[in-house]
Design an enzyme around this catalytic site. Structure first.
Site, PDB file in Angstrom:
ATOM      1  CB  SER A   1      -1.144  -6.165  16.101  1.00  0.00           C
ATOM      2  OG  SER A   1      -0.159  -5.383  15.518  1.00  0.00           O
TER       3      SER A   1
ATOM      4  CG  HIS B   1      -5.045  -1.895  15.037  1.00  0.00           C
ATOM      5  ND1 HIS B   1      -5.648  -3.018  14.532  1.00  0.00           N
ATOM      6  CD2 HIS B   1      -3.720  -2.039  14.762  1.00  0.00           C
ATOM      7  CE1 HIS B   1      -4.738  -3.804  13.982  1.00  0.00           C
ATOM      8  NE2 HIS B   1      -3.561  -3.225  14.101  1.00  0.00           N
TER       9      HIS B   1
ATOM     10  CD  GLU C   1      -9.487  -3.577  13.989  1.00  0.00           C
ATOM     11  OE1 GLU C   1     -10.316  -4.483  13.965  1.00  0.00           O
ATOM     12  OE2 GLU C   1      -8.292  -3.773  14.289  1.00  0.00           O
TER      13      GLU C   1
ATOM     14  CG  ASN D   1      -4.533  -7.803  13.005  1.00  0.00           C
ATOM     15  OD1 ASN D   1      -4.454  -7.703  11.778  1.00  0.00           O
ATOM     16  ND2 ASN D   1      -3.827  -7.059  13.832  1.00  0.00           N
TER      17      ASN D   1
HETATM   18  N1  3HC Z   1       3.700   6.067   1.213  1.00  0.00           N
HETATM   19  C1  3HC Z   1       3.153   6.749   0.182  1.00  0.00           C
HETATM   20  N2  3HC Z   1       2.736   6.170  -0.955  1.00  0.00           N
HETATM   21  C2  3HC Z   1       2.907   4.832  -1.064  1.00  0.00           C
HETATM   22  C3  3HC Z   1       3.480   4.054  -0.029  1.00  0.00           C
HETATM   23  C4  3HC Z   1       3.882   4.727   1.163  1.00  0.00           C
HETATM   24  N3  3HC Z   1       4.413   4.085   2.212  1.00  0.00           N
HETATM   25  N4  3HC Z   1       3.502   2.763  -0.429  1.00  0.00           N
HETATM   26  C5  3HC Z   1       2.967   2.728  -1.664  1.00  0.00           C
HETATM   27  N5  3HC Z   1       2.599   3.975  -2.050  1.00  0.00           N
HETATM   28  C6  3HC Z   1       1.917   4.364  -3.287  1.00  0.00           C
HETATM   29  C7  3HC Z   1       2.726   4.121  -4.523  1.00  0.00           C
HETATM   30  O1  3HC Z   1       3.543   5.221  -4.817  1.00  0.00           O
HETATM   31  C8  3HC Z   1       1.650   3.910  -5.581  1.00  0.00           C
HETATM   32  O2  3HC Z   1       1.114   5.157  -6.011  1.00  0.00           O
HETATM   33  P1  3HC Z   1       0.275   5.292  -7.396  1.00  0.00           P
HETATM   34  O3  3HC Z   1      -0.940   4.443  -7.276  1.00  0.00           O
HETATM   35  O4  3HC Z   1      -0.056   6.756  -7.475  1.00  0.00           O
HETATM   36  O5  3HC Z   1       1.221   4.814  -8.454  1.00  0.00           O
HETATM   37  C9  3HC Z   1       0.539   3.208  -4.813  1.00  0.00           C
HETATM   38  O6  3HC Z   1       0.767   3.517  -3.433  1.00  0.00           O
HETATM   39  C10 3HC Z   1       0.564   1.722  -5.037  1.00  0.00           C
HETATM   40  O7  3HC Z   1       1.835   1.228  -4.648  1.00  0.00           O
HETATM   41  P2  3HC Z   1       2.672   0.138  -5.437  1.00  0.00           P
HETATM   42  O8  3HC Z   1       2.382   0.250  -6.895  1.00  0.00           O
HETATM   43  O9  3HC Z   1       4.100   0.226  -4.984  1.00  0.00           O
HETATM   44  O10 3HC Z   1       2.183  -1.249  -4.871  1.00  0.00           O
HETATM   45  P3  3HC Z   1       0.732  -1.878  -4.817  1.00  0.00           P
HETATM   46  O11 3HC Z   1      -0.043  -1.611  -6.036  1.00  0.00           O
HETATM   47  O12 3HC Z   1       0.932  -3.286  -4.379  1.00  0.00           O
HETATM   48  O13 3HC Z   1      -0.004  -1.108  -3.632  1.00  0.00           O
HETATM   49  C11 3HC Z   1      -0.543  -1.374  -1.348  1.00  0.00           C
HETATM   50  C12 3HC Z   1       0.536  -1.058  -2.368  1.00  0.00           C
HETATM   51  C13 3HC Z   1      -1.635  -0.310  -1.376  1.00  0.00           C
HETATM   52  C14 3HC Z   1       0.128  -1.406   0.001  1.00  0.00           C
HETATM   53  C15 3HC Z   1      -1.194  -2.755  -1.712  1.00  0.00           C
HETATM   54  O14 3HC Z   1      -0.188  -3.686  -1.953  1.00  0.00           O
HETATM   55  C16 3HC Z   1      -2.099  -3.244  -0.643  1.00  0.00           C
HETATM   56  O15 3HC Z   1      -3.201  -2.758  -0.456  1.00  0.00           O
HETATM   57  N6  3HC Z   1      -1.641  -4.259   0.130  1.00  0.00           N
HETATM   58  C17 3HC Z   1      -2.393  -4.801   1.241  1.00  0.00           C
HETATM   59  C18 3HC Z   1      -2.116  -3.991   2.448  1.00  0.00           C
HETATM   60  C19 3HC Z   1      -2.825  -4.538   3.678  1.00  0.00           C
HETATM   61  O16 3HC Z   1      -3.646  -5.413   3.618  1.00  0.00           O
HETATM   62  N7  3HC Z   1      -2.466  -3.986   4.832  1.00  0.00           N
HETATM   63  C20 3HC Z   1      -2.986  -4.418   6.102  1.00  0.00           C
HETATM   64  C21 3HC Z   1      -1.966  -5.237   6.797  1.00  0.00           C
HETATM   65  S1  3HC Z   1      -2.554  -5.793   8.372  1.00  0.00           S
HETATM   66  C22 3HC Z   1      -2.082  -4.602   9.458  1.00  0.00           C
HETATM   67  O17 3HC Z   1      -1.419  -3.661   9.126  1.00  0.00           O
HETATM   68  C23 3HC Z   1      -2.520  -4.775  10.862  1.00  0.00           C
HETATM   69  C24 3HC Z   1      -1.353  -5.073  11.773  1.00  0.00           C
HETATM   70  O18 3HC Z   1      -1.803  -4.967  13.104  1.00  0.00           O
HETATM   71  C25 3HC Z   1      -0.759  -6.437  11.555  1.00  0.00           C
END
Ligand code: 3HC
Length: 285
Positions: free
Chosen positions: A120, A141, A153, A191
C-alpha cells in the site's frame, strides 16, 4: 516478454482478489499462503465473489467454475513459484517480512520472472535491493475490492526497467484494469491523498464534531463518494490504514500525516473494520 503464469503470495483480501481477477483473465494462478486454513479462506472468498457475479447475471456458472479451476491454492512456495512469469506478493505490510519474501523469491523464481509487490505504500526500491534483479521488481498496487476496482498503480522503483514496466502494464490491461504510472514516493499517489482524508474524518469523529453516520453521509451526499470515509476505513482495514499513515508520517515527516490517536487505539483493541467484524461500524460476524 509475455506473462503466461502468475503466482500470488498471500491469500488474504487483496491476494485472493488479485488471484481471482488474474484467473478471470485466463491466467493459470498459484495462490500461496503460509497455512492451509488461510489458503482455504482465500479460495472460499474467490468462490463467494464469483457466486455474487453469477447471481447478478454477469457471468455464466460454467465460466465461474473454469475461473476457480485456474486457481491452485498451496502452502508450498517452491511449487507456487515454479514457472511463474510474474509473482505478486500481497503478504503483511511489514518491510522486514517483505524483504525475506523477496530474497526467497529471487532464489526460487526463474531469472526472467518479474517480482511485484502489492504494498500500500512501502518502498519498492528497498524490497528490490535485496534481490539480484532489482530492475525486475515493481509495485503493482490493486484497490479493494479488487474484482470491482478499475485502478492499478504501477510503481517504479529507483531501478525498475522500462521493460518491467511495459510488461506489467500489458498484464494489468489484460485484467481489464486501468494502470497509472507512479514514481516511487511514500503512499504512492492514491493513498497519499486518500488516507489523510480518512484520517481527517477520524479526527473529526474523535473530536465529537459529528457522528460517524453523519460524517459518512456528509461525504457521500456532499462529495459524491460511493461510501463515507469511516466505512471506507472499515473496508480497507484499520491496521492497513494505520500502516500507510505511519509510513507517510515517518517518511515525509510532516504533522499533517500524523495518524489520529483513536485509529491507533482501535487497532490495538482489535477493531480492524470489516475483517474483524467491528470498526467504526459493526458487521455481522
Ligand atoms: N466481488 C464481486 N462483486 C462484488 C463484490 C466482490 N467482492 N463486492 C461488491 N460486489 C458487487 C455487488 O454484488 C453489487 O453488484 P450490482 O451492482 O450488480 O448489484 C455491486 O458490486 C455493488 O455492491 P454493493 O451494493 O454491495 O455495495 P456498494 O454499492 O457500496 O458498492 C463498492 C461496493 C463498489 C465497493 C463501493 O462501496 C465503493 O466503490 N467503495 C469505495 C471503494 C474504494 O474506495 N476502494 C479503495 C480503497 S483504498 C485501497 O484499496 C488501497 C489500499 O492500499 C489501502
Amino acid at each position: 516478454m509475455e506473462i503466461k503464469k502468475v503466482c500470488v503470495l498471500g491469500a488474504g483480501i487483496m491476494g485472493s482478489g488479485i488471484a481471482q481477477v488474474a484467473a478471470q483473465a485466463g491466467f493459470p494462478v498459484a495462490m500461496r499462503d503460509v497455512e492451509d486454513r488461510f489458503v482455504q479462506k482465500g479460495l472460499a472468498a474467490i468462490k463467494q465473489s464469483l457466486d455474487r457475479i453469477v447471481s447478478k447475471g454477469k457471468m455464466e456458472a460454467g465460466e465461474a467454475a473454469a475461473v476457480t479451476g485456474r486457481v491452485k491454492g498451496t502452502t508450498d512456495l517452491k511449487e507456487a513459484v515454479a514457472d511463474a512469469d510474474l509473482v505478486v506478493e500481497a503478504v503483511i505490510e511489514v518491510m522486514e517480512v517483505k524483504k525475506i519474501v523477496f530474497k526467497e523469491l529471487d532464489a526460487l523464481c526463474k531469472p526472467t520472472a518479474i517480482l511485484a509487490s502489492n504494498t500500500s505504500g512501502l518502498s519498492i526500491t528497498e524490497m528490490a535491493a535485496v534481490t539480484r534483479r532489482p530492475e525486475k521488481v515493481i509495485g503493482v498496487h490493486f484497490f479493494n475490492p479488487v474484482p470491482l476496482m478499475k485502478l492499478v498503480e504501477l510503481i517504479r522503483g529507483f531501478v525498475t526497467s522500462d521493460e518491467t514496466l511495459a510488461v506489467s502494464k500489458a498484464f494489468v490491461q489484460k485484467l481489464g484494469k486501468t494502470p497509472i504510472e507512479v514514481t516511487e514516493a511514500p503512499g504512492f499517489a492514491v493513498n497519499r491523498i486518500l488516507c489523510p482524508m480518512i484520517n481527517e474524518a477520524i479526527f473529526l469523529y474523535s473530536e465529537g464534531v459529528a457522528s460517524a453516520e453523519d460524517i459518512d453521509q456528509g461525504m457521500v451526499l456532499g462529495a459524491n463518494h460511493p461510501i463515507g470515509p469511516l466505512a471506507l476505513a472499515d473496508l480497507v482495514g484499520l491496521d492497513t490504514l494505520l500502516h500507510v499513515l505511519d509510513g507517510l508520517h515517518c517518511e515525509l515527516g510532516e504533522d499533517k500525516y500524523r495518524p489520529a490517536p483513536l485509529l491507533r487505539k482501535m487497532v490495538r483493541a482489535g477493531y480492524l473494520g470489516r475483517k474483524s467484524g467491528k470498526g467504526f461500524f459493526a458487521y455481522g460476524k
